[in-house]
Design an enzyme around this catalytic site. Structure first.
Site, PDB file in Angstrom:
ATOM      1  N   SER A 106       0.805  -1.220   0.000  1.00  0.00           N
ATOM      2  CA  SER A 106       0.000   0.000   0.000  1.00  0.00           C
ATOM      3  C   SER A 106       0.840   1.273   0.000  1.00  0.00           C
ATOM      4  O   SER A 106       1.544   1.543  -0.962  1.00  0.00           O
ATOM      5  CB  SER A 106      -0.957  -0.056   1.193  1.00  0.00           C
ATOM      6  OG  SER A 106      -1.869   0.999   1.149  1.00  0.00           O
TER       7      SER A 106
ATOM      8  N   ASP B 227      -1.225   1.315  -3.902  1.00  0.00           N
ATOM      9  CA  ASP B 227      -2.091   0.307  -4.523  1.00  0.00           C
ATOM     10  C   ASP B 227      -3.429   0.889  -4.955  1.00  0.00           C
ATOM     11  O   ASP B 227      -4.362   0.148  -5.287  1.00  0.00           O
ATOM     12  CB  ASP B 227      -2.260  -0.931  -3.624  1.00  0.00           C
ATOM     13  CG  ASP B 227      -3.000  -0.629  -2.340  1.00  0.00           C
ATOM     14  OD1 ASP B 227      -3.043   0.559  -1.931  1.00  0.00           O
ATOM     15  OD2 ASP B 227      -3.539  -1.569  -1.732  1.00  0.00           O
TER      16      ASP B 227
ATOM     17  N   ASP C 219      -5.988   2.282  -3.588  1.00  0.00           N
ATOM     18  CA  ASP C 219      -7.298   2.163  -2.936  1.00  0.00           C
ATOM     19  C   ASP C 219      -7.677   3.483  -2.252  1.00  0.00           C
ATOM     20  O   ASP C 219      -8.776   3.630  -1.745  1.00  0.00           O
ATOM     21  CB  ASP C 219      -7.368   0.971  -1.960  1.00  0.00           C
ATOM     22  CG  ASP C 219      -6.357   1.028  -0.838  1.00  0.00           C
ATOM     23  OD1 ASP C 219      -5.475   1.911  -0.862  1.00  0.00           O
ATOM     24  OD2 ASP C 219      -6.440   0.181   0.075  1.00  0.00           O
TER      25      ASP C 219
ATOM     26  N   ASP D 155      -2.370   6.312  -3.473  1.00  0.00           N
ATOM     27  CA  ASP D 155      -1.295   5.645  -2.730  1.00  0.00           C
ATOM     28  C   ASP D 155      -0.768   4.490  -3.600  1.00  0.00           C
ATOM     29  O   ASP D 155      -1.172   4.336  -4.753  1.00  0.00           O
ATOM     30  CB  ASP D 155      -1.798   5.170  -1.360  1.00  0.00           C
ATOM     31  CG  ASP D 155      -2.770   4.021  -1.470  1.00  0.00           C
ATOM     32  OD1 ASP D 155      -3.548   3.992  -2.437  1.00  0.00           O
ATOM     33  OD2 ASP D 155      -2.750   3.136  -0.595  1.00  0.00           O
TER      34      ASP D 155
HETATM   35 MG    MG Z   1      -3.568   1.392  -0.024  1.00  0.00          MG
END
Ligand code: MG
Length: 454
Positions: A97, A242, A244, A240
């Protein structure tokens, strides 16, 4: 303390130090045993170690008898969407992440697309630490299955939730900063498809993160802020590592925290869906409550952590959730935090109102938030929390997660023991900076005395 493999966000660590190939193999075999021969998607973010780790994960799952579909590079919510609406039993996402480049990790996703519960993590930890896993015979090993493109169906799904007529009419100028990660695969194309004039920075996927750190913060988004101002753009969007999460930059270059932009999405959602309930953790601004009251909606407060928001949304059938770190959850799409969906929702609000982001945010009530941490040995955390609660019993106290104290209706302090570090996280919110500082000082003094055992 019992041995833990999973932290607050899956399995995380520094590659080849905490996260060694041996450890990843054993964790993957334990995850494979948990899924017991299911059909598992494996995908990853753009980290340098991603290829090495996903190969080990696939081997571990195959050796435990799972059939494996490798989707390669993709945002976490895209993989979650593919699981929820495809015929899979789960997924393993190789991602750390927002952590720095030397980190990586594994996120385990259930059949419904949401991360597995703490109870399910404990089952995997049991197998991992006890080694209670029976190897499969050669004839029972899993096999690799082919999988089609998962990016386009996910992108199209988001597009269907956007009023594309409005967004095409307004032709917003946006700058997307995916931070050299997998957000680059979705958001620029998505926003072009709904009629935005899109520019990008840091859009080449590169696991060394040359453009900026993978965590979007006001400091790390200075280049995006300058680019928005220089190009006269209406909006900046940053993800960020990844994708999400999404943070937004207003046309004047101001980088906004997630709960303010969430409150804006909440306002427009409740205007269209009167009486609905929105879900947010206790660490979010009371702005979320103010907007719900103003628009005739309700707020359901949860423990901190995206999985708590997702699961609560599912339980009560809520369509909208949000977090202060830039996570927005849109149930009709998928009840997990999703950076591209968040970007589309903010673009839609700007298009429909025809108003600048700084003005829309300026119309919201103003609060000052301070976030800090206080060191505390693990063995004193429970005692200190109990004492704080006892001492301030005349004030309104909630115990959803740690202790949240309301000295009056417009100020609060949240004291939360960290699940992973020997610290208390302390959040203070008040109508002004001065009031917030005073409250912080008052409670930090009390906390320090209690920790010392005075
Ligand atoms: Mg993330």
């Amino acid at each position: 303390m019992t041995q833990r493999l999973f932290g607050t966000n899956g399995i995380r660590g520094v590659v080849n130090e905490d996260l060694t190939p041996e450890m990843i193999l054993r964790a993957s075999q334990s995850i494979g045993a948990f899924f017991d021969g299911g059909r598992i998607l494996v995908g990853r973010d753009g980290r340098t170690s991603g290829e090495m780790i996903s190969m080990i994960v696939k081997s571990g799952l195959l050796s435990a008898g799972c059939s494996v579909c490798d989707v390669g590079l993709a945002p976490t919510p895209c993989i979650q969407y593919a699981v929820r609406f495809g015929s899979y039993d789960g997924a393993v996402v190789v991602t750390a992440s927002h952590n720095p480049p030397q980190y990586n990790g594994l996120k385990v996703v259930s059949r419904d697309g949401i991360e597995i519960s703490r109870h399910e993590e404990e089952q995997i930890e049991g197998v991992f630490f006890e080694g209670s896993w029976t190897p499969k015979a050669w004839s029972q090993l899993g096999s690799m299955k082919s999988v089609g493109d998962i990016l386009a169906p996910y992108r199209n799904a988001i597009e269907r939730h956007v009023d594309a007529e409005a967004t095409r009419r307004s032709r917003l100028k946006v700058v997307v900063d995916p931070g050299n990660s997998v957000g680059a695969l979705i958001t620029p194309r998505l926003l072009s498809a709904v009629g935005c004039d899109v520019q990008t920075i840091n859009s080449a996927i590169d696991g060394t993160f040359p453009g900026r750190p993978p965590e979007p913060t006001p400091e790390s988004l200075q280049r995006l802020s300058r680019t928005v101002k220089l190009t006269g753009a209406d909006l900046g969007i940053a993800h960020d590592g990844d994708a999400d999460r999404a943070l937004f930059v207003a046309e004047n270059g101001d980088v906004e925290w997630g709960d303010r932009t969430f409150a804006l999405v909440e306002k427009h959602f409740l205007m269209r869906n009167p009486g609905e309930t929105v879900v947010t953790p206790v660490s979010s601004s009371q702005l979320v409550r103010d907007i719900a009251e103003e628009q005739g909606g309700r707020v359901e407060w949860t423990r901190v952590g995206s999985i708590n928001v997702s699961r609560r949304m599912e339980e009560i059938g809520s369509k909208l959730g949000g977090e202060e770190n830039g996570g927005i959850f849109y149930g009709p799409h998928i009840p997990v935090r999703d950076g591209a969906m968040a970007a589309a929702m903010i673009v839609e609000v700007l298009a429909k109102t025809g108003t600048k982001l700084s003005e829309l945010l300026g119309e919201l009530p103003h609060y000052h938030i301070i976030k800090t941490k206080i060191p505390c040995p693990e063995n004193r955390k429970d005692h200190v929390l109990a004492e704080v609660t006892r001492m301030i019993s005349e004030r309104t106290v909630e115990a959803t997660d740690g202790v949240k104290i309301w000295p009056d209706r417009r100020s609060w302090i949240l004291i939360r023991p960290s699940g992973t570090e020997p610290i208390f996280r302390v959040f203070v919110e008040a109508p002004s900076k001065g009031e917030a500082n005073d409250l912080l000082e008052e409670y930090v003094t009390v906390l320090r005395d209690l920790i010392k055992g005075a």
